[in-house]
Design a protein around this motif. Structure first.
Motif, PDB file in Angstrom:
ATOM      1  N   PHE A   4       0.847  -1.188   0.000  1.00 53.47           N
ATOM      2  CA  PHE A   4       0.000   0.000   0.000  1.00 53.47           C
ATOM      3  C   PHE A   4       0.883   1.238   0.000  1.00 53.47           C
ATOM      4  CE2 PHE A   4      -2.725  -3.137   2.147  1.00 53.47           C
ATOM      5  CZ  PHE A   4      -3.858  -3.022   1.362  1.00 53.47           C
ATOM      6  N   CYS A  46      -5.834   0.868  -6.089  1.00 53.20           N
ATOM      7  CA  CYS A  46      -6.981   1.734  -5.810  1.00 53.20           C
ATOM      8  C   CYS A  46      -6.481   3.171  -5.892  1.00 53.20           C
ATOM      9  CB  CYS A  46      -7.574   1.445  -4.436  1.00 53.20           C
ATOM     10  SG  CYS A  46      -9.191   2.237  -4.196  1.00 53.20           S
ATOM     11  N   CYS A  83      -7.614   5.555  -3.711  1.00 58.79           N
ATOM     12  CA  CYS A  83      -7.965   6.312  -2.499  1.00 58.79           C
ATOM     13  C   CYS A  83      -6.773   6.880  -1.730  1.00 58.79           C
ATOM     14  CB  CYS A  83      -8.874   5.486  -1.593  1.00 58.79           C
ATOM     15  SG  CYS A  83      -8.122   3.976  -1.005  1.00 58.79           S
ATOM     16  N   CYS A 109     -12.290   6.562  -3.755  1.00 59.28           N
ATOM     17  CA  CYS A 109     -11.563   5.555  -4.536  1.00 59.28           C
ATOM     18  C   CYS A 109     -11.449   5.913  -6.016  1.00 59.28           C
ATOM     19  CB  CYS A 109     -12.231   4.193  -4.379  1.00 59.28           C
ATOM     20  SG  CYS A 109     -12.260   3.660  -2.667  1.00 59.28           S
ATOM     21  N   SER A 121      -8.804  -3.022  -5.535  1.00 61.54           N
ATOM     22  CA  SER A 121      -9.635  -3.040  -4.322  1.00 61.54           C
ATOM     23  C   SER A 121     -10.724  -1.977  -4.359  1.00 61.54           C
ATOM     24  CB  SER A 121      -8.756  -2.834  -3.081  1.00 61.54           C
ATOM     25  OG  SER A 121      -8.200  -1.543  -3.074  1.00 61.54           O
ATOM     26  N   PHE A 134     -14.905  -2.236   9.956  1.00 57.45           N
ATOM     27  CA  PHE A 134     -13.658  -2.910  10.324  1.00 57.45           C
ATOM     28  C   PHE A 134     -12.431  -2.280   9.656  1.00 57.45           C
ATOM     29  CE2 PHE A 134     -16.389  -6.641  11.403  1.00 57.45           C
ATOM     30  CZ  PHE A 134     -15.850  -6.962  12.633  1.00 57.45           C
ATOM     31  N   TYR A 135     -12.642  -1.387   8.664  1.00 58.33           N
ATOM     32  CA  TYR A 135     -11.480  -0.776   7.987  1.00 58.33           C
ATOM     33  C   TYR A 135     -10.956   0.471   8.705  1.00 58.33           C
ATOM     34  CZ  TYR A 135     -13.603  -3.377   4.060  1.00 58.33           C
ATOM     35  OH  TYR A 135     -14.182  -4.328   3.272  1.00 58.33           O
ATOM     36  N   PHE A 150      -7.200   1.143   9.262  1.00 65.61           N
ATOM     37  CA  PHE A 150      -6.454   1.216   7.991  1.00 65.61           C
ATOM     38  C   PHE A 150      -6.461   2.641   7.455  1.00 65.61           C
ATOM     39  CE2 PHE A 150      -6.384   1.313   3.377  1.00 65.61           C
ATOM     40  CZ  PHE A 150      -5.365   0.448   3.032  1.00 65.61           C
ATOM     41  N   ARG A 151      -7.612   3.302   7.606  1.00 64.42           N
ATOM     42  CA  ARG A 151      -7.724   4.650   7.025  1.00 64.42           C
ATOM     43  C   ARG A 151      -6.780   5.610   7.717  1.00 64.42           C
ATOM     44  NH1 ARG A 151     -14.015   3.670   5.844  1.00 64.42           N
ATOM     45  NH2 ARG A 151     -13.608   2.305   4.065  1.00 64.42           N
ATOM     46  N   ARG A 172     -18.454   5.011   1.281  1.00 59.68           N
ATOM     47  CA  ARG A 172     -18.105   4.147   0.144  1.00 59.68           C
ATOM     48  C   ARG A 172     -19.235   3.172  -0.196  1.00 59.68           C
ATOM     49  NH1 ARG A 172     -13.205   5.530   2.613  1.00 59.68           N
ATOM     50  NH2 ARG A 172     -11.429   5.776   1.215  1.00 59.68           N
ATOM     51  N   GLN A 232     -18.858  -0.163  -2.447  1.00 60.41           N
ATOM     52  CA  GLN A 232     -18.612  -1.355  -1.631  1.00 60.41           C
ATOM     53  C   GLN A 232     -19.954  -2.005  -1.271  1.00 60.41           C
ATOM     54  OE1 GLN A 232     -16.081  -0.056   1.605  1.00 60.41           O
ATOM     55  NE2 GLN A 232     -14.353   0.303   0.232  1.00 60.41           N
ATOM     56  N   LYS A 292     -13.175  -9.579   1.658  1.00 61.20           N
ATOM     57  CA  LYS A 292     -12.780  -8.649   2.720  1.00 61.20           C
ATOM     58  C   LYS A 292     -14.000  -7.980   3.309  1.00 61.20           C
ATOM     59  CE  LYS A 292     -10.570  -4.348   2.221  1.00 61.20           C
ATOM     60  NZ  LYS A 292      -9.548  -3.619   1.553  1.00 61.20           N
ATOM     61  N   SER A 313      -7.802  -4.563   9.319  1.00 56.35           N
ATOM     62  CA  SER A 313      -7.212  -3.740  10.371  1.00 56.35           C
ATOM     63  C   SER A 313      -8.042  -3.693  11.647  1.00 56.35           C
ATOM     64  CB  SER A 313      -6.990  -2.332   9.834  1.00 56.35           C
ATOM     65  OG  SER A 313      -8.219  -1.758   9.411  1.00 56.35           O
ATOM     66  N   TYR A 362      -2.022  -8.751   9.171  1.00 58.89           N
ATOM     67  CA  TYR A 362      -0.999  -7.909   9.810  1.00 58.89           C
ATOM     68  C   TYR A 362      -0.230  -8.699  10.864  1.00 58.89           C
ATOM     69  CZ  TYR A 362      -3.824  -4.392   7.553  1.00 58.89           C
ATOM     70  OH  TYR A 362      -4.501  -3.679   6.605  1.00 58.89           O
TER      71      TYR A 362
END
Ligand code: PBG
Length: 329
Positions: A79, A121, A123, A131, A166, A201-202, A205-206, A218, A222, A249, A275, A314
């Motif tokens: 990433f 992606c 984003c 995105c 993604s 759940f993301y 990550f952001r 999104r 999504q 995911k 994440s 991770y």
């Protein structure tokens, strides 16, 4: 046959018999480790929202890859974190942008010792964090697909082994396949995130890639977790468009979906343990509420048991250490 002739505990008598009858296995070769790469040199900055994960400059990524290979981890997912952003993410189509630059360095040093999956992606590269290209307050599907194709081609030219879109745009797998093939990259597989839910759940990550949204969400691209069979069309569409494996995911909370894909499709399933799950375990571990490594093992085994072929996690380094040190797991 019933108790007392049948005693199911006989097969749990000791470690040896338990491992003899074990039918789900987790191997180090199943693990894919996500890496966050930033510009600059000598940078190793812990990501606040993902304790134990780092933003690394390319020189430190090379050090990390060395460690991964020694542990037996052969696959990585890259990433980019970019200071440079623009309106449609086309900054990432340049061969000098962060991920193409990193891929060239990794390939030069490690060649085929490591398998590079490049997340595709926009984003991380758009000023608004969405995105793709925004038109009328929504991500425009077809314009975004064009940018994705260009970024995908740049990633392949840099040496990416697998392209992993993604973004969740319709038709992107076919379009990327076409541009790769036209340019002589017909051997490079595409692993799209075929089934990607709009998920809380993301969250952590952001924070890691700094792609939080200025406004909106999104949910127009999504998937909704309130739908139980929509995933079938997503998978069918990607298979028809020429994908080589599918990514699902998040993995946890969606084990029913993984298991149904396994039953109904003949295609490798890559599950992403995201994440939010990682950071929740870290928090609970810090408070001594659970044993972190034991819990992550239980989760990864449940993902394998559901039908995943490989797992993006991770926790790959901790898990590889555990698998290397224990003969029974
Ligand atoms: C980018 C992308 C996201 C994740 C992987 N790729 C975030 C998002 O779609 O909002 C999430 C990964 C994780 O939470 O670990 N499109």
């Amino acid at each position: 046959m019933n108790y007392p002739k049948s005693r199911l505990r006989r097969l749990r008598y000791n470690n040896n018999i338990r491992s003899l009858v074990q039918d789900v296995h987790l191997n180090i070769s199943d693990l894919i480790y996500p890496i966050f790469i930033c510009e600059g040199e000598n940078i190793k900055e812990e990501i606040k929202s993902l304790p134990g994960q780092y933003r690394l400059s390319v020189d430190n990524v090379l050090v990390l890859c060395d460690e991964l290979i020694k542990l037996g981890i052969k696959s990585i997912l890259l990433f980019g974190i970019s200071d440079k952003k623009d309106n449609d993410g086309s900054i990432a189509c340049s061969e000098d942008s962060i991920i193409p630059f990193a891929i060239k360095k990794i390939k030069k040093k490690f060649s085929t010792d490591i398998l590079i999956m490049a997340d595709l992606c926009n984003c991380s590269y758009t000023s608004h964090g969405h995105c793709g290209t925004i038109e009328n307050n929504d991500v425009d599907n077809d314009k975004t697909v064009k940018t994705l194709c260009n970024q995908g081609l740049t990633l392949a030219k840099s040496g990416a082994d697998i392209i992993a879109p993604s973004d969740m745009m319709d038709g992107r797998t076919a379009a990327i396949r076409e541009i790769l093939d036209k340019n002589g990259f017909e051997k490079i597989p595409i692993f799209p995130y075929s089934v990607k839910y709009a998920s809380s759940f993301y969250g952590p990550f952001r924070g890691a890639v700094d792609n939080s949204l200025e406004n909106g969400d999104r949910k127009t691209h999504q998937m909704s977790y309130k739908n139980s069979i929509e995933f079938i069309r997503e998978i069918e569409q990607d298979i028809n468009e020429g994908c080589d494996a599918v990514i699902v995911k998040p993995a946890l909370s969606y084990l029913d979906i993984i298991s149904k894909i396994k039953e109904n499709f003949n295609i490798p399933i890559i599950a992403y343990n995201v994440s939010g799950v990682y950071s929740m375990i870290k928090s609970a571990g810090k408070d001594n509420l659970i044993d972190e490594t034991d819990l992550i093992m239980e989760i990864l085994f449940s993902i394998k048991r559901a039908g995943a072929t490989a797992i993006i996690t991770y926790s790959a380094i901790d898990v590889a250490k555990k698998l290397n040190n224990k003969d029974v797991y």
